[in-house]
Design a protein around this motif. Structure first.
Motif, PDB file in Angstrom:
ATOM      1  N   GLN A  65      25.405  53.578  71.749  1.00 45.62           N
ATOM      2  CA  GLN A  65      25.220  53.187  73.153  1.00 45.62           C
ATOM      3  C   GLN A  65      24.840  54.461  73.916  1.00 45.62           C
ATOM      4  O   GLN A  65      25.690  55.223  74.353  1.00 45.62           O
ATOM      5  N   TYR A  66      23.528  54.660  74.049  1.00 43.41           N
ATOM      6  CA  TYR A  66      23.029  55.976  74.439  1.00 43.41           C
ATOM      7  C   TYR A  66      23.075  56.228  75.935  1.00 43.41           C
ATOM      8  O   TYR A  66      23.556  57.264  76.388  1.00 43.41           O
ATOM      9  N   ASN A  67      22.539  55.324  76.724  1.00 41.20           N
ATOM     10  CA  ASN A  67      22.410  55.611  78.149  1.00 41.20           C
ATOM     11  C   ASN A  67      22.357  54.308  78.933  1.00 41.20           C
ATOM     12  O   ASN A  67      21.579  53.411  78.605  1.00 41.20           O
ATOM     13  N   SER A  68      23.173  54.206  79.972  1.00 42.55           N
ATOM     14  CA  SER A  68      23.230  52.981  80.774  1.00 42.55           C
ATOM     15  C   SER A  68      22.871  53.230  82.235  1.00 42.55           C
ATOM     16  O   SER A  68      23.228  52.446  83.108  1.00 42.55           O
ATOM     17  N   TYR A  73      22.925  48.726  77.931  1.00 48.49           N
ATOM     18  CA  TYR A  73      22.295  49.293  76.737  1.00 48.49           C
ATOM     19  C   TYR A  73      21.396  48.231  76.112  1.00 48.49           C
ATOM     20  O   TYR A  73      21.762  47.067  76.016  1.00 48.49           O
ATOM     21  N   LYS A  74      20.213  48.639  75.665  1.00 47.43           N
ATOM     22  CA  LYS A  74      19.255  47.677  75.096  1.00 47.43           C
ATOM     23  C   LYS A  74      18.515  48.338  73.951  1.00 47.43           C
ATOM     24  O   LYS A  74      17.957  49.428  74.115  1.00 47.43           O
ATOM     25  N   LEU A  88      19.432  56.372  63.806  1.00 51.06           N
ATOM     26  CA  LEU A  88      19.796  55.537  64.947  1.00 51.06           C
ATOM     27  C   LEU A  88      19.847  56.347  66.239  1.00 51.06           C
ATOM     28  O   LEU A  88      19.489  55.836  67.308  1.00 51.06           O
ATOM     29  N   LYS A  89      20.241  57.601  66.158  1.00 50.41           N
ATOM     30  CA  LYS A  89      20.218  58.447  67.360  1.00 50.41           C
ATOM     31  C   LYS A  89      18.780  58.703  67.811  1.00 50.41           C
ATOM     32  O   LYS A  89      18.473  58.653  69.007  1.00 50.41           O
ATOM     33  N   PHE A  90      17.892  58.960  66.859  1.00 49.83           N
ATOM     34  CA  PHE A  90      16.482  59.155  67.226  1.00 49.83           C
ATOM     35  C   PHE A  90      15.919  57.894  67.863  1.00 49.83           C
ATOM     36  O   PHE A  90      15.259  57.936  68.915  1.00 49.83           O
ATOM     37  N   LEU A  91      16.193  56.732  67.246  1.00 51.12           N
ATOM     38  CA  LEU A  91      15.677  55.480  67.791  1.00 51.12           C
ATOM     39  C   LEU A  91      16.285  55.180  69.164  1.00 51.12           C
ATOM     40  O   LEU A  91      15.589  54.742  70.081  1.00 51.12           O
ATOM     41  N   GLY A  92      17.588  55.420  69.316  1.00 56.29           N
ATOM     42  CA  GLY A  92      18.247  55.182  70.598  1.00 56.29           C
ATOM     43  C   GLY A  92      17.763  56.107  71.684  1.00 56.29           C
ATOM     44  O   GLY A  92      17.575  55.705  72.839  1.00 56.29           O
TER      45      GLY A  92
END
Length: 450
Positions: A65-68, A73-74, A88-92
């Motif tokens: 859940q990177y940034n709201s 989160y989407k 997943l961090k790169f994609l997020g």
């Protein structure tokens, strides 16, 4: 020295933004970059399920859940053996700024599991999805975090995930997108990323004075939803599609005919059955090259659309595309080009001005999928459904605005000589980043003076 483990995919995405010219003009944003690069929350959990032989299996499940700052989160869920926290961090991280470029109120996130759906029965898929969602449902919801599909997660998996959430939480809400059309899904959601990619490139062609897709030769990699619908839309607009591919190899059109709609539809059926491209009986109309990506085998093309996975265009393949006269490359996949390939395209753009190859990054050119996911969220909130034409028109407008946002931001922040095409990668990076961190500043997530 960082105390974090090496995360090569994430570090590549981070450096692509860190090296932006934005920080020369606005050094205060360096602090914001440090803040935004760390996820608000990382959830990791075990997924225990039983296969058809009654044997207990276990996988790793994740949600970043990177940034709201801009909304819930989407971002998608990916089921694939290669899934790890770096990917997943790169994609997020990319998703944060991609979602910002849509103009919709969506934050950024990504998730998934190191689970291989291929070769599994429907019951095994259902049991895995049930176990996965029993844990994930504690952390998501229509106003909190709204996942979607990604690699390995299609309509079947979304249905199973939604059903478990509904039973566990006793709620029917739009907590996932990509739902079935008769229970809350949006029309043209499956087509959206591929269609949006083509609509974005239409804007590139128009701005560069190269007309439209009619008569253009287009190379596409991949054979999933993005590649299929990009190919069909290109063909509809008068282009000749000369390649599709999968992880086993590439199909290259022989002669000038290219793929027909019925070829693409037959390949779609094969992929739905989880079969490789070799299962397609092409009867000599195509050449199959085992273990190869299409870029060095397609000859002269006008447009290249990498639409399979990350880092699928290398430096050497980029040089081949340039030497073969390709003028437009836009990513249907996330981070489809290596940094070395992007450097080749950007160097050509600077050197050759208006006749150079023009590169568009995935955070801009493939944002159509998440854009229609956002439109699905809006329809769910209102308990209504829009027509196919309404959704398609909204998608076209979003892609046009994403292009213009990156274009105009590049003109503002990146020095260019007369006649040089603006850098869409720099412009899109800066436009998405500035929108997010200004919202974070307003909300007190960072507070150096701007």
């Amino acid at each position: 020295m960082s105390n974090l483990p090496s995360e090569p995919e994430f570090e590549q995405a981070y450096k692509g933004l860190e090296n932006s010219s934005l920080f020369e003009k606005n050094p205060e944003y360096k602090t914001a970059l440090k803040v935004v690069s760390i996820p608000e929350r990382v959830i990791q959990f075990r997924v225990v399920w039983e296969d058809d032989n009654g044997v207990l299996q276990v996988n790793n499940g994740y949600r970043v859940q990177y940034n709201s700052a801009l909304g819930p989160y989407k971002g998608g869920l990916r089921f694939h053996p290669t899934v790890n926290l770096s990917i997943l961090k790169f994609l997020g991280f990319e998703q944060i700024f991609k979602n910002a470029l849509t103009g919709l109120n969506m934050g950024g996130g990504k998730g998934g599991a190191d689970f291989e759906p291929k070769g599994k029965s429907d019951n095994e898929i259902r049991r895995f999805c049930d176990s996965f969602m029993r844990e994930l449902c504690k952390h998501i919801g229509a106003e909190t975090d709204v996942p979607a599909g990604d690699i390995g997660v299609g309509g079947r998996e979304v249905g199973y995930l939604f059903g478990t959430y509904k039973r566990q939480r006793n709620k029917w809400e739009g907590m996932v997108t990509g739902k079935g059309g008769n229970w809350g899904g949006s029309l043209i959601r499956p087509e959206a990323t591929g269609y949006g990619l083509v609509y974005y490139v239409e804007q590139m062609l128009k701005y560069a004075g190269k007309g439209n897709f009619s008569g253009k030769r287009v190379a596409i990699s991949g054979s999933g939803n993005v590649a299929q619908y990009a190919a069909l839309k290109c063909i509809e607009l008068g282009a000749t599609v000369v390649s599709l591919s999968d992880s086993k190899g590439s199909l290259i059109a022989e002669g000038d005919a290219g793929f027909k709609p019925e070829d693409v539809e037959a390949i779609a059926d094969i992929k739905l059955a989880r079969q490789p491209l070799t299962a397609y009986e092409h009867k000599g109309a195509f050449k199959y090259i085992e273990g190869a990506r299409p870029w060095v085998h397609v000859g002269k093309v006008d447009v290249a659309l990498p639409s399979a996975t990350q880092n699928e265009v290398s430096e050497d393949e980029a040089k081949t595309l340039v030497s073969n006269g390709c003028l437009f490359i836009a990513e249907g996949s996330n981070m489809g080009c290596t940094q070395e390939a992007i450097d080749v395209f950007e160097a050509e753009r600077k050197e050759k001005g208006g006749e150079a190859i023009w590169y568009a990054p995935g955070k801009a050119s493939n944002c159509g999928g998440v854009a229609v996911s956002g439109l699905e969220m809006a329809q769910n909130s209102q308990r209504i459904s829009w027509t196919r034409e309404e959704v398609d028109e909204r998608l076209k407008l979003i892609m046009k605005e994403a292009f213009e946002n990156g274009l105009n931001t590049a003109k503002e922040y990146v020095e260019a000589k007369e006649g040089e095409l603006p850098s869409l990668v720099a412009g899109s990076n800066i436009a998405g980043f500035v929108k997010v961190v200004q919202a974070m500043h307003d909300q007190g997530d960072w507070w150096e003076s701007m």
